[in-house]
Scaffold this active site. Structure first.
Site: not given
Ligand code: DQA
Length: 149
Positions: A10-11, A18, A23, A74, A77, A80, A87, A98, A100-102, A107, A111
């Protein structure tokens, strides 16, 4: 042809606009283009997807698992919160890195926990779009193991 599935939650469709201070300014299309070039160089087929829907991500993880294709995930959210994604990875025996950009550990506390890490082969975070490229390199090293494929 070996393949990799890159699944975005998502997002992540909003990347570029964003929270650029967190990011960066690369869009998801930019990340896809980079990975497409890196996959081409390695002779790897790329499936690149994004969804804001948890169930759709579950279905895609199952699909990758059934095909034996490794997954760069990725989950945004859902990382978390999602027992369903945990599953799915376990149930489908999907090989997952797994990403993540950040650096989520630098943070908010909410998270710091991931439902995915325990069922992932590894975790790469904090390197912006390069987190994805490093995960690809982990699954398909450009040089060392190329001749084995
Ligand atoms: C994220 C980190 C997550 O906590 C956040 O909800 C995201 C992006 C990252 O790529 O840093 O949507 O997965």
């Amino acid at each position: 042809m070996p393949a990799v599935h890159v699944l975005n939650g998502p997002n992540l469709n909003l990347l570029g606009a964003r929270e650029p201070q967190t990011y960066g300014t690369a869009t998801l299309a930019d990340i896809e283009a980079d990975l497409r070039a890196a996959c081409k160089m390695r002779g790897v087929d790329l499936v690149f997807r994004q969804s804001n829907n948890e169930g759709e991500l579950v279905t895609w993880i199952q699909e990758a698992g059934a095909q034996g294709a490794p997954v760069i995930l990725n989950a945004g959210a859902y990382t978390h919160t999602s027992i369903a994604l945990h599953d799915a990875i376990r149930g489908a025996k999907a090989r997952v890195i797994e990403v993540h950009l950040s650096n989520v550990h630098a943070r908010e506390a909410f998270r710091h926990h991931s439902t995915i890490s325990a069922v992932a082969e590894g975790v790469i975070l904090g390197f912006g779009p390069r987190s994805y490229a490093l995960a690809l390199e982990a699954f398909y090293p450009a040089n060392i193991e190329k001749k084995k494929r």
